[in-house]
Design a protein around this motif. Structure first.
Motif, PDB file in Angstrom:
ATOM      1  N   LEU A  16      26.650  30.758  41.672  1.00 58.01           N
ATOM      2  CA  LEU A  16      26.391  31.791  42.691  1.00 58.01           C
ATOM      3  C   LEU A  16      26.861  33.171  42.237  1.00 58.01           C
ATOM      4  O   LEU A  16      26.411  34.191  42.749  1.00 58.01           O
ATOM      5  N   VAL A  17      27.798  33.169  41.291  1.00 56.58           N
ATOM      6  CA  VAL A  17      28.462  34.424  40.936  1.00 56.58           C
ATOM      7  C   VAL A  17      27.469  35.490  40.486  1.00 56.58           C
ATOM      8  O   VAL A  17      27.584  36.662  40.834  1.00 56.58           O
ATOM      9  N   LYS A  18      26.483  35.063  39.724  1.00 57.84           N
ATOM     10  CA  LYS A  18      25.515  36.040  39.211  1.00 57.84           C
ATOM     11  C   LYS A  18      24.483  36.440  40.251  1.00 57.84           C
ATOM     12  O   LYS A  18      23.740  37.394  40.069  1.00 57.84           O
ATOM     13  N   LYS A  19      24.380  35.627  41.270  1.00 62.11           N
ATOM     14  CA  LYS A  19      23.389  35.945  42.304  1.00 62.11           C
ATOM     15  C   LYS A  19      23.929  37.061  43.201  1.00 62.11           C
ATOM     16  O   LYS A  19      24.997  37.592  42.975  1.00 62.11           O
ATOM     17  N   GLY A  20      23.246  37.384  44.230  1.00 57.72           N
ATOM     18  CA  GLY A  20      23.685  38.504  45.060  1.00 57.72           C
ATOM     19  C   GLY A  20      23.413  39.806  44.347  1.00 57.72           C
ATOM     20  O   GLY A  20      22.735  39.836  43.301  1.00 57.72           O
ATOM     21  N   ASN A  51      29.404  39.598  36.995  1.00 55.50           N
ATOM     22  CA  ASN A  51      29.799  38.271  36.516  1.00 55.50           C
ATOM     23  C   ASN A  51      31.314  38.017  36.570  1.00 55.50           C
ATOM     24  O   ASN A  51      31.928  37.648  35.591  1.00 55.50           O
ATOM     25  N   GLN A  52      31.893  38.242  37.755  1.00 61.14           N
ATOM     26  CA  GLN A  52      33.340  38.079  37.876  1.00 61.14           C
ATOM     27  C   GLN A  52      33.687  37.294  39.141  1.00 61.14           C
ATOM     28  O   GLN A  52      33.002  37.397  40.142  1.00 61.14           O
ATOM     29  N   PHE A  53      34.768  36.562  39.050  1.00 58.82           N
ATOM     30  CA  PHE A  53      35.225  35.751  40.183  1.00 58.82           C
ATOM     31  C   PHE A  53      36.734  35.563  40.084  1.00 58.82           C
ATOM     32  O   PHE A  53      37.261  35.279  39.009  1.00 58.82           O
ATOM     33  N   ALA A  54      37.423  35.716  41.185  1.00 58.94           N
ATOM     34  CA  ALA A  54      38.867  35.465  41.205  1.00 58.94           C
ATOM     35  C   ALA A  54      39.252  34.944  42.576  1.00 58.94           C
ATOM     36  O   ALA A  54      38.621  35.294  43.583  1.00 58.94           O
ATOM     37  N   GLY A  73      29.065  40.256  43.640  1.00 62.56           N
ATOM     38  CA  GLY A  73      27.678  40.092  44.090  1.00 62.56           C
ATOM     39  C   GLY A  73      27.621  39.846  45.593  1.00 62.56           C
ATOM     40  O   GLY A  73      28.244  38.916  46.094  1.00 62.56           O
ATOM     41  N   LEU A  74      26.872  40.667  46.323  1.00 62.03           N
ATOM     42  CA  LEU A  74      26.838  40.580  47.782  1.00 62.03           C
ATOM     43  C   LEU A  74      25.584  39.890  48.291  1.00 62.03           C
ATOM     44  O   LEU A  74      24.528  39.931  47.657  1.00 62.03           O
ATOM     45  N   ASN A  75      25.685  39.276  49.465  1.00 60.90           N
ATOM     46  CA  ASN A  75      24.492  38.753  50.143  1.00 60.90           C
ATOM     47  C   ASN A  75      23.850  39.870  50.974  1.00 60.90           C
ATOM     48  O   ASN A  75      24.316  41.015  50.958  1.00 60.90           O
ATOM     49  N   LEU A  93      28.750  36.888  48.077  1.00 63.33           N
ATOM     50  CA  LEU A  93      28.002  35.629  48.138  1.00 63.33           C
ATOM     51  C   LEU A  93      28.867  34.459  47.672  1.00 63.33           C
ATOM     52  O   LEU A  93      29.056  33.482  48.396  1.00 63.33           O
ATOM     53  N   ALA A  94      29.414  34.586  46.471  1.00 62.00           N
ATOM     54  CA  ALA A  94      30.259  33.510  45.952  1.00 62.00           C
ATOM     55  C   ALA A  94      31.570  33.440  46.728  1.00 62.00           C
ATOM     56  O   ALA A  94      32.144  32.361  46.895  1.00 62.00           O
ATOM     57  N   GLY A  95      32.032  34.577  47.205  1.00 64.34           N
ATOM     58  CA  GLY A  95      33.295  34.626  47.945  1.00 64.34           C
ATOM     59  C   GLY A  95      33.254  33.802  49.215  1.00 64.34           C
ATOM     60  O   GLY A  95      34.160  33.008  49.489  1.00 64.34           O
ATOM     61  N   ILE A  96      32.195  33.971  50.009  1.00 62.83           N
ATOM     62  CA  ILE A  96      32.089  33.187  51.247  1.00 62.83           C
ATOM     63  C   ILE A  96      31.982  31.702  50.934  1.00 62.83           C
ATOM     64  O   ILE A  96      32.643  30.861  51.550  1.00 62.83           O
ATOM     65  N   LYS A  97      31.186  31.383  49.930  1.00 60.33           N
ATOM     66  CA  LYS A  97      31.036  29.976  49.556  1.00 60.33           C
ATOM     67  C   LYS A  97      32.381  29.394  49.121  1.00 60.33           C
ATOM     68  O   LYS A  97      32.734  28.266  49.501  1.00 60.33           O
TER      69      LYS A  97
END
Lengths: 304, 304, 304, 304
Positions: free
Chosen positions: B17-21, B36-39, B278-280, B286-290
């Motif tokens: 999902l990270v790349k999406k949004g 392309n980042q997630f924490a 990446g936002l919805n 997007l990835a954050g909510i998931k």
């Protein structure tokens, strides 16, 4: 915690509010209810019960019935329901057509009238006799063998329910009512007319405090996840256009009705029902909200 | 509970999902952030910490800052704030003028832009140098000694912030901005530009998981009641026009920002912060909510 | 037709209305205008003039100036203007932001504030010194060599014009203001502050009764088609949210201002201007509308 | 003026537009109309007639019937009608519920659906058999002895008319429908189903070009003042949400219908009817509007 003592002190404290507010007067049967009444019941998931006030008096649960119809639809149709109704607070009065027109006939959530009509329509896909099915479910939950619809009120609502008929026709124009409008409206007014006392109402909400399982018979009504999600929805959308204030002051998932009843739960602990027919400007029980606010303040327990 | 393992499995699961949004692109400084980042960071009120991903990366907290400005105003002005701002979900986009016009310049809540502008205006009544006061408070909460405003972003927002300037002028036309519009807008964009990493963000929300008290130094930021109420408000109003869905899926009080960060709390237990730029479509990560949804599912803990 | 006699009988008949209504009070300079004034002037395309009342008194033409700015833009830019502004009645108050937000920053017509701001912005593309250009055009039309802006009023409007600043900023956020917001607002308030008497105002509208040609010097201001179209637009959009009623009662293309002035035309015949500062609830001159209604009733001439 | 030649050149010029647009398809009976048709008729108050195209073809007049029902109510009830319906352009689609909810069930004007329903309701107070009374009036005006309702279309509209049923129920909830909803809806759909050709339509509008008097038999349908006022209302409200554009381009009082017909008048001169079933995005005949625009351009005559 001495719930009995807490309930009694609450009853004492809200007394001056009970006469204030305004009884719902859009149909004669509701308008003639004596405003000077108050009842409150707490039932824990362990079966302990605490009551104060007129807890034997039946009242019209009205919009609280939307929790039961939604639970039934959610249980049977699961996430298929979301193509026809949302789960966002509306920010608008419960019977508004404005948002519905802007959003092409998809109601914001199942607890405003338009959303509840769509859910009612779904019940015809779930059961051959949805009226009977719904009543059986509620009897099971509440343990109230003689709970029933109030025909007089249902018919009176139908005869005066032009606003809801407008909503139903509008939804139909967007193909978001599948069955006959009259039948849907009749079932809708029917479930709104259900009468309970606070003891039965608290009991019938207990499964939502217990992860979806009726603690009396261990019957699984909803999955744990569904139960949590229904609680989340009551928190954001359960009190008409006053949901934010209800969460702020009370801090519990709950649902109100214009009959003056409110039911709420503390997940993992208990269900609480309160009734007092005088309403505030937003259509929620004036003394009822105050009683619940005092309840979470005095017990120190809320979901937040 | 093995939070570390849970965080790692979440990071794995949300990877696709990270790349999406879509990264926020209304100002150049935000548009160039690598999607392309997630924490994700969890900190318990006992001080245990769990991290996964790019937790050293700073990001723009944007609307999450509205929790800090609100907390400061609520602490200092208490219930006097409610004459100028409501606490109901808006049912409208976060930057909408429509409801504001219908409701005579009283914003629905402090977490939509109009409401945050009113709160920002209040800060000038609280401190001689509200910019400094706010930063000190955030440093205290987060333990991040070098947290600061990003001037480049703040200036870029101001240069492109015609929509917020429209809101501020409209509020002023209703006398709901008391101080100079330019100063209010500058402070507003300033606090939106604050940068943190997920560790600092989780830490700075911990007082909301701990009844208003910073567990590190036992400093009382808000009273217990205020803390619960702020949590209630984040639940009903914290995710723009997606608050209902956030409560439904995640089940925690939380606040999001267009920088891709989200902070949430489990009262009595922990604070959690997640970031993925990446936002919805509603402007939330997007990835954050998931990730938060998976967190409450995997731990089995939500407020409901 | 004995216009003089008709004007005098009208003046007599509306006398009781003159004191009614409410002088615009949003800026001090307008609030202090004596309500007890009335003037009416008729000028035919053949040059005959008829006057009654305080026709030497100057008043602030306010929104009537939107006809002049529109005429200038329409003349120079022709149908290129329609990509940035519509020509439909708004069905909303003249300063509303609601429709503008729903319709992505394209104002409904050039006679509501948002539309007039867009037209004002266009004037910067037409002339190096649009302020001077506009004044020259109005002087030419009205024959009033000493017509000028009222700096005091313009500055007072700007200092209190947060609502219009909100509109301008909102338009800018949709890229529908191209030039500097402050400059656009200054020119806007400037042309609203122009002062005339009813004689000058009637004269300056005469070209619209004469197919776009100033009958005094045969100068072609607009083409015949443009002139008819401007008249059509005044009919459907010229009286704020009261255009339907104005057409119903008066039956002439016309434009009103909150200074209490109204100018109208009978195509092929004459221009008529009326002034009385007391306004009705919709912001139009109370005695002024009645006077025009009587004028078309007594002369038996309207466009319908 | 050689109207015949003008009509023929218009017919030639709009030919490429006739196939464009989109036939109304919300009921089968309308959807199957051949798009490739065009007719135009001019009848002067002196009785001269000019025709081009398929002027013998009957078409569904739909919303044009709202002029006849309004004329009947206005004639009989005079200014008493204004307590229940306004006379302002709506700025909203013809079937919108939004404005109706905001304005407490008082429709903006008699030519949007909600307003026409209120007018239809009034007809039951005017005549014992309003259906017959209306038809007689129209026959008298149009000289079309065999004009009648199209039962098939009326029933098809009713069966699919959920949006209008929503409007009627909403109006009833505001007590702005006095009679039985079903009867009102039936009469409404009935008069919308009336069929005419362009000759009959032009003829039936001639009284509005002649000060309220049918020139054929000197029968006074409306007073001069009423006739002018109805013309004013058609100008500001007669073309759905395209009234401003219609006035701008055509410059005549007129009324359109989704059957593709438009009727208009030049007061003191003539009535003109045009028909072509392909509609533009706003629901008005694409070739029809163009034909009327060419007509006023070529003759040089408009009301402005």
């Amino acid at each position: 915690m001495d719930y009995q003592k807490i309930l009694e002190s609450i009853a004492e404290e809200v007394k001056p509010l009970v006469k204030k507010g305004k009884v719902a007067d859009y149909i004669p049967a509701l308008a003639k209810v004596d405003i000077n009444q108050f009842a409150m019941s707490v039932i824990t998931i362990d079966g302990a019960e605490f009551h104060t006030g007129d807890t034997k008096m039946n009242f019209s649960i009205q919009s609280i019935s939307k929790v039961f119809t939604f639970a039934l639809a959610f249980r049977e149709l699961q996430d298929r329901i979301w193509s026809r109704v949302g789960r966002e607070p509306s920010g608008n009065p419960f019977n508004s057509l404005i948002q519905l027109e802007k959003e092409n006939g998809i109601p914001r959530n199942p607890f405003i009238n338009a959303g509840a009509l769509v859910i009612t329509d779904m019940l015809f896909d779930i059961a051959d006799n949805p009226r009977q099915k719904l009543l059986e479910t509620i009897k099971l939950l509440s343990g109230g063998a003689d709970i029933s619809y109030n025909k007089l009120i249902a018919e009176s609502e139908r005869a005066n329910g032009f606003r809801n008929a407008a909503l139903a026709n509008f939804l139909k124009s967007h193909q978001n009512i599948k069955h006959d409008i009259e039948e849907v409206l009749n079932l809708y007014f029917c479930h709104c007319s259900i009468e309970m006392n606070t003891r039965e109402l608290a009991k019938s909400f207990l499964f939502l405090a217990n992860g979806g399982v009726n603690p009396e018979d261990n019957h699984q009504i909803l999955t744990l996840s569904q139960s949590k999600r229904l609680n989340a929805m009551m928190t954001t959308c359960g009190s008409y256009d006053e949901a934010g204030d209800f969460a702020f002051r009370v801090g519990l998932p709950g649902k109100s009705g214009v009959g003056g009843g409110i039911a709420a739960v503390i997940p993992g602990k208990l269900a609480v029902a309160v009734w007092s027919p005088g309403l505030n400007a937003k259509g929620n029980s004036l003394a009822g909200i105050k009683a619940l606010e005092l309840f979470t303040t005095k017990t120190g327990v809320s979901v937040f």
